[in-house]
Enzyme design. Structure first.
Site, PDB file in Angstrom:
ATOM      1  NE  ARG A   1      -2.591  -1.242   3.520  1.00 56.34           N
ATOM      2  CZ  ARG A   1      -2.980  -2.333   4.186  1.00 56.34           C
ATOM      3  NH1 ARG A   1      -3.871  -3.151   3.659  1.00 56.34           N
ATOM      4  NH2 ARG A   1      -2.510  -2.599   5.388  1.00 56.34           N
TER       5      ARG A   1
ATOM      6  CG  ASP B   1     -15.444  -4.160  -0.820  1.00 53.59           C
ATOM      7  OD1 ASP B   1     -14.240  -4.439  -0.681  1.00 53.59           O
ATOM      8  OD2 ASP B   1     -16.358  -4.930  -0.424  1.00 53.59           O
TER       9      ASP B   1
ATOM     10  CB  ALA C   1     -14.521  -5.751  -8.419  1.00 56.79           C
TER      11      ALA C   1
ATOM     12  CG  ASP D   1      -5.563  -6.660  -2.153  1.00 56.99           C
ATOM     13  OD1 ASP D   1      -5.138  -7.813  -2.331  1.00 56.99           O
ATOM     14  OD2 ASP D   1      -5.646  -6.126  -1.033  1.00 56.99           O
TER      15      ASP D   1
ATOM     16  CB  CYS E   1      -4.156 -13.146  -0.502  1.00 60.40           C
ATOM     17  SG  CYS E   1      -5.941 -13.057  -0.626  1.00 60.40           S
TER      18      CYS E   1
HETATM   19  N1  SAH Z   1      -7.428  -4.285  -0.363  1.00 58.63           N
HETATM   20  C1  SAH Z   1      -7.867  -4.532   0.985  1.00 58.63           C
HETATM   21  C2  SAH Z   1      -8.237  -5.985   1.233  1.00 58.63           C
HETATM   22  C3  SAH Z   1      -9.258  -6.565   0.276  1.00 58.63           C
HETATM   23  S1  SAH Z   1     -10.126  -7.901   0.958  1.00 58.63           S
HETATM   24  C4  SAH Z   1      -6.809  -4.055   1.971  1.00 58.63           C
HETATM   25  O1  SAH Z   1      -5.637  -3.900   1.613  1.00 58.63           O
HETATM   26  O2  SAH Z   1      -7.142  -3.856   3.143  1.00 58.63           O
HETATM   27  C5  SAH Z   1     -11.261  -8.316  -0.238  1.00 58.63           C
HETATM   28  C6  SAH Z   1     -12.462  -7.392  -0.346  1.00 58.63           C
HETATM   29  O3  SAH Z   1     -13.117  -7.767  -1.545  1.00 58.63           O
HETATM   30  C7  SAH Z   1     -13.522  -7.495   0.752  1.00 58.63           C
HETATM   31  O4  SAH Z   1     -13.758  -6.226   1.273  1.00 58.63           O
HETATM   32  C8  SAH Z   1     -14.792  -8.014   0.045  1.00 58.63           C
HETATM   33  O5  SAH Z   1     -15.974  -7.376   0.510  1.00 58.63           O
HETATM   34  C9  SAH Z   1     -14.515  -7.608  -1.377  1.00 58.63           C
HETATM   35  N2  SAH Z   1     -15.153  -8.410  -2.442  1.00 58.63           N
HETATM   36  C10 SAH Z   1     -15.263  -9.754  -2.538  1.00 58.63           C
HETATM   37  N3  SAH Z   1     -15.805 -10.116  -3.736  1.00 58.63           N
HETATM   38  C11 SAH Z   1     -16.031  -8.958  -4.403  1.00 58.63           C
HETATM   39  C12 SAH Z   1     -16.546  -8.650  -5.700  1.00 58.63           C
HETATM   40  N4  SAH Z   1     -16.936  -9.602  -6.557  1.00 58.63           N
HETATM   41  N5  SAH Z   1     -16.618  -7.344  -6.064  1.00 58.63           N
HETATM   42  C13 SAH Z   1     -16.218  -6.362  -5.224  1.00 58.63           C
HETATM   43  N6  SAH Z   1     -15.714  -6.602  -4.001  1.00 58.63           N
HETATM   44  C14 SAH Z   1     -15.619  -7.875  -3.590  1.00 58.63           C
END
Ligand code: SAH
Length: 385
Positions: free
Chosen positions: A204, A240, A268, A288, A328
């Site tokens: 980040r 999100d 997304a 991510d 991840c």
């Molecule tokens: N980038 C963040 C961590 C991401 S965790 C950080 O650094 O803190 C993954 C996230 O993806 C979660 O908040 C979850 O709500 C979201 N998510 C899961 N599937 C998704 C989708 N299809 N579209 C958008 N968001 C999604």
């Protein structure tokens, strides 16, 4: 001390640097409850001391190869203190102090959030040392409270109950984390993992340094990437699918005085497709996602998912734009991650250069002989024209 006897295959695993012995490699099972046992080869030779988990498929987890070692309070103090000292110099108020097998403390996770700790005791053997561990952590760190986020599913396989439990003092519902130039709120009681995604801290900060223009943060969760992007970019869109996660992201933006972040509750995959159709361009994009490959069987579908979002993200880049992409999923190896990016780049119709590949930060040590300690991969990609 109680003893376990392991097969030649089991012994070989330990010799090649992996701490686990599976149930099928146990020739003589200890007749004792979870705790520490002395592990021998069939020849009688002592291999070391290990945590013993009677109900688990992972029966033994190596603690110490030294045949003379005694796993007492001083031993825990020494091992914990080495792990904690290794984190000296991390410029953030939250970081991982113990990364399980990566720190020679198999199935133990300890995350520090400012003046509080969140721990996970993920095996029956480790659980049996809970009191000693808590006592040593308190004396080594002087924290005000310790919370156990023992709600992880792996505890089922150890025959352990799942719960979230206060082990010492008080732990607030929200804790402010300072990371590089920003602050955000972690949710130790209810948030993902132990309350935040600490493993992306360095990424980040790095992406924040190269951000500019119009920026997009997909899978934003609590907006931690978006906050770093917002320092240099003109405008940031944080996407999100969870409205709740975005509410917290909005609070984090306000806390940092950032008014240039827009929050979009959307899938997304849909957002990226629609933005591509609309011809939208971004100078900076972050993707991510959560782990798409939860197991080996779902790897094929997962790779198709990663390919799709990366392909679309690449197409959204303005000339000279930067994409930071991460995975991840433990099951997606480094080489397959790179292959996926190469494949998406080939299909994107863009000329892209690989600027940086990143793995795990120093507080999440990935041990080369223990693949299970590694899961996070990242790449920074630049659109050449
Ligand atoms: N980038 C963040 C961590 C991401 S965790 C950080 O650094 O803190 C993954 C996230 O993806 C979660 O908040 C979850 O709500 C979201 N998510 C899961 N599937 C998704 C989708 N299809 N579209 C958008 N968001 C999604």
């Amino acid at each position: 001390m109680t003893r376990a006897v392991v097969s030649a295959k089991g012994a070989l695993r330990w010799r090649t640097g992996h701490p686990w012995i599976f149930r099928s490699d146990l020739i003589e099972r200890p007749a004792t409850p979870p705790g520490v046992v002395a592990v021998h080869e069939r020849s009688g030779q002592l291999l070391g001391q290990a945590l013993w988990s009677p109900a688990s498929e992972i029966s033994l987890r190596l603690l110490d190869r030294d045949p003379a070692a005694t796993i007492d309070q001083a031993w825990w103090r020494n091992r914990l203190s080495r792990a904690i000292t290794r984190r000296d110099g991390i410029d953030a108020s939250a970081c991982r102090l113990v990364h399980g097998e990566g720190d020679g403390l198999p199935s133990l996770v300890v995350d520090r959030y400012d003046r509080w700790l969140v721990v996970q005791l993920l095996s029956a053997g480790m659980e049996s040392f809970r009191e000693m561990i808590v006592a040593e952590l308190l004396s080594l760190t002087g924290v005000e409270g310790i919370l156990a986020r023992n709600d992880a599913a792996v505890r089922d396989r150890e025959g352990l109950a799942r719960n979230t439990e206060l082990l010492h003092g008080e732990v607030p519902r929200e804790i402010e984390v300072r990371e590089g130039g920003i602050t955000y709120l972690a949710a130790p009681w209810t948030g993902q993992k132990t309350g935040a995604f600490l493993d992306q801290r360095e990424n980040r900060i790095r992406v924040g340094q190269v951000a500019r223009g119009r920026a997009l943060d997909c899978f934003s969760y609590h907006g931690s990437f978006a906050l770093h992007l917002a320092a240099r970019a003109d405008h940031v869109i944080a996407v999100d699918s969870s409205g709740e996660a975005l509410d917290r992201a909005a609070q984090n933006a306000a806390r940092n005085g950032r008014s240039n972040i827009e929050f979009v509750e959307a899938n997304a995959f849909d957002y990226l497709r629609d933005a591509e159709r609309a011809g939208t361009k971004f100078e900076t994009v972050v993707v991510d996602p959560p782990a798409f490959a939860k197991n080996k069987q779902s790897l094929g579908n997962a790779i198709r998912g990663y390919h799709e979002i990366n392909l679309r993200a690449m197409r959204l880049l303005a000339p000279g734009g930067m994409l930071f992409t991460a995975s991840c999923s433990y099951h997606l190896t480094k080489s397959r991650f790179l292959e996926m990016i190469e494949g998406a780049a080939a299909d994107s119709g863009r000329r892209l250069s690989l600027r940086e590949l990143s793995g795990q930060p120093l507080d999440h040590p990935e041990i080369l002989s223990i693949p299970e300690t590694g899961y996070l991969k990242g790449a920074l990609v630049e659109a050449m024209d």
